[in-house]
Design an enzyme around this catalytic site. Structure first.
Site, PDB file in Angstrom:
ATOM      1  N   ASP A 128     -32.685  14.747  -7.955  1.00  0.00           N
ATOM      2  CA  ASP A 128     -33.054  14.966  -6.559  1.00  0.00           C
ATOM      3  C   ASP A 128     -34.015  13.887  -6.074  1.00  0.00           C
ATOM      4  OD1 ASP A 128     -34.782  17.699  -4.778  1.00  0.00           O
ATOM      5  OD2 ASP A 128     -33.669  15.946  -4.091  1.00  0.00           O
ATOM      6  N   ASP A 330     -31.357  11.073   1.064  1.00  0.00           N
ATOM      7  CA  ASP A 330     -31.636  12.213   0.193  1.00  0.00           C
ATOM      8  C   ASP A 330     -30.387  12.551  -0.612  1.00  0.00           C
ATOM      9  OD1 ASP A 330     -32.051  15.784   0.766  1.00  0.00           O
ATOM     10  OD2 ASP A 330     -32.598  14.545  -0.963  1.00  0.00           O
TER      11      ASP A 330
END
Lengths: 421, 31
Positions: A128, A330
């Site tokens: 992440d 992201d």
């Protein structure tokens, strides 16, 4: 003529519709890059045939659920960015963490396997770039653990595990890495990270040996040993934080990899991609753009989008439409979100080039969809992003369409709700 | 903020150069 032909080629993609809905073969196609490059890990699709976590057949994901969770993650990123710095961190002595902090976990689709402890214990972690703290569930699960495929890590069986004191600098840096200051339990540092969809992990900040590959082993990496974990992580063992904070994995291994990492996401549920640390094997055709720091979210990798072209035509979008709200990249957000005016310009230019295909109902956050059930191929306009520093990035066709079913193939972009976020 | 999501990243090799303060994209870097 050649240049014109080449330009025309870039201006559109003609796709076999069958390629949008591949029947997933039982075998898994491994990334050659991950198999042959130093410091490289295979990236698998959490629900794909290559994943250690799923049963032998890929489970077809519930797209509506994926998009619902995606919106929850985007909402929590936006709420984080719009928070004033002053009301940030409160000393939380209890495990009840405020729901508005932290980032929503989202669909967490991409997984890597790393070894933890001595002897090594392989764990599947979601990677992440939108968060910093690496954590995994730990025995004895003092409060609660969700079900995970691999055995839960047991720190007492590792000879290289250490709890971190709550007077340490690492404990104090939790506030920027998780949004919550560390607290104390019998002089051990306790962390807490909340994901907006009621997912959270609470436990001891600890140091442990991380083994990426046989030649990439790191002693004393700070990570969260979660004794109280709940939420949407089912199956995976935790998270590998790749954000910009000093507690993130790239920051902690900077002396070896100089905070450089790269990835290719798997192109299908039955293939693997790679996550490579360091500069080995990076493609020579890479085009760079400067990272911009987002004041309210220093952990995020900010980008400056300056324009979008469709079919080779630059959309007339005033630069301030992008510069006012800013932008970030992201790995945990599925659908690209654009400022409303930019999305409106992209949507109308795209629809104009798709006028021969019948429109159909929207799905969830995607409002520009087409019924292609009567076609064998579809020709779509090329879409490219221009970033500051002049990097022009052509998207592949898989980056432009989100296929639900033949009768519902949608433009894979969504507009933000207002100009400032 | 606008957010560049993983559907769009899927077709690119994405490079994060934290020390160099830059992010890179290689359109054919994954094939």
């Amino acid at each position: 003529a050649h240049e014109e032909k080449e330009r025309r080629e870039i201006d559109s993609h003609t796709i076999q519709l069958s390629s949008l809905f591949p029947s997933s073969p039982s075998s898994c196609v491994l990334s050659s890059r991950a198999s042959s490059t130093k410091s490289s890990l295979h990236v698998t699709h959490r629900h794909g045939t290559c994943s250690r976590l799923s049963s032998s057949k890929a489970t077809s994901p519930d797209h509506t659920e994926i998009l619902r969770l995606d919106q929850a993650r985007v909402n929590s990123i936006h709420s984080k960015l719009s928070k004033k710095l002053t009301d940030r961190v409160r000393q939380s002595q209890s495990t009840d963490l405020p729901a508005k902090d932290g980032s929503t976990f989202g669909t967490g689709n991409y997984v890597v396997t790393v070894g933890l402890g001595s002897p090594k214990h392989d764990l599947s972690l979601i990677f992440d770039t939108g968060s910093d703290l690496t954590w995994t569930q730990c025995q004895p699960c003092v409060r609660t653990c969700y079900s995970q495929k691999e055995p839960i890590f047991n720190p007492s069986s590792s000879s290289s595990y250490y709890n971190v004191s709550c007077s340490s600098a690492a404990c104090s840096s939790l506030s920027t890495a998780t949004g919550h200051a560390g607290s104390c339990s019998a002089s051990n540092c306790v962390y807490g990270i909340q994901y907006g969809d009621q997912s959270f992990s609470v436990g001891f900040l600890a140091k442990e040996k991380f083994t990426l590959t046989s030649s990439d082993v790191f002693d004393g990496v700070y990570f969260g040993c979660g004794e109280n974990n709940q939420g949407l992580f089912t199956g995976v063992a935790g998270l590998l934080g790749l954000g910009r904070d000093k507690l993130s994995f790239p920051s902690q291994t900077a002396s070896t990899y100089n905070k450089i990492f790269s990835y290719c996401l798997p192109s299908s549920a039955s293939s693997t991609g790679h996550l490579t640390f360091g500069s080995a094997g990076i493609s020579r055709s890479v085009k760079f753009t400067p990272i911009s720091t987002i004041t309210e979210g220093t952990s995020f990798y900010g980008l400056d989008i300056v324009g979008i072209t469709v079919d080779g035509q630059k959309l007339s979008i005033p630069p301030t439409v992008f510069s006012t709200p800013g932008a970030l990249i992201d790995s945990g957000t599925v659908i690209t979100r654009l400022p409303p005016k930019a999305y409106a310009a992209l949507r109308s230019a795209f629809k104009a080039k798709m006028s021969k295909y019948p429109s159909t109902a929207a799905v969830s956050i995607l409002d520009t969809c087409f019924d292609l059930s009567k076609f064998k191929t579809v020709t779509i306009p090329a879409v490219a992003f221009t970033f500051s520093g002049g990097a022009v990035v052509e998207l592949g066709s898989k980056g432009i369409l989100y296929p639900f079913k033949m009768s519902q193939v949608c433009l894979a972009f969504a507009g933000n709700s207002d100009d400032n976020n | 903020a606008a957010i560049f999501g993983n559907v769009q990243q899927q077709t690119l090799e994405v490079v994060y150069d934290g020390a160099g303060g830059r992010v890179g994209f290689a359109p054919n870097g994954c094939s």
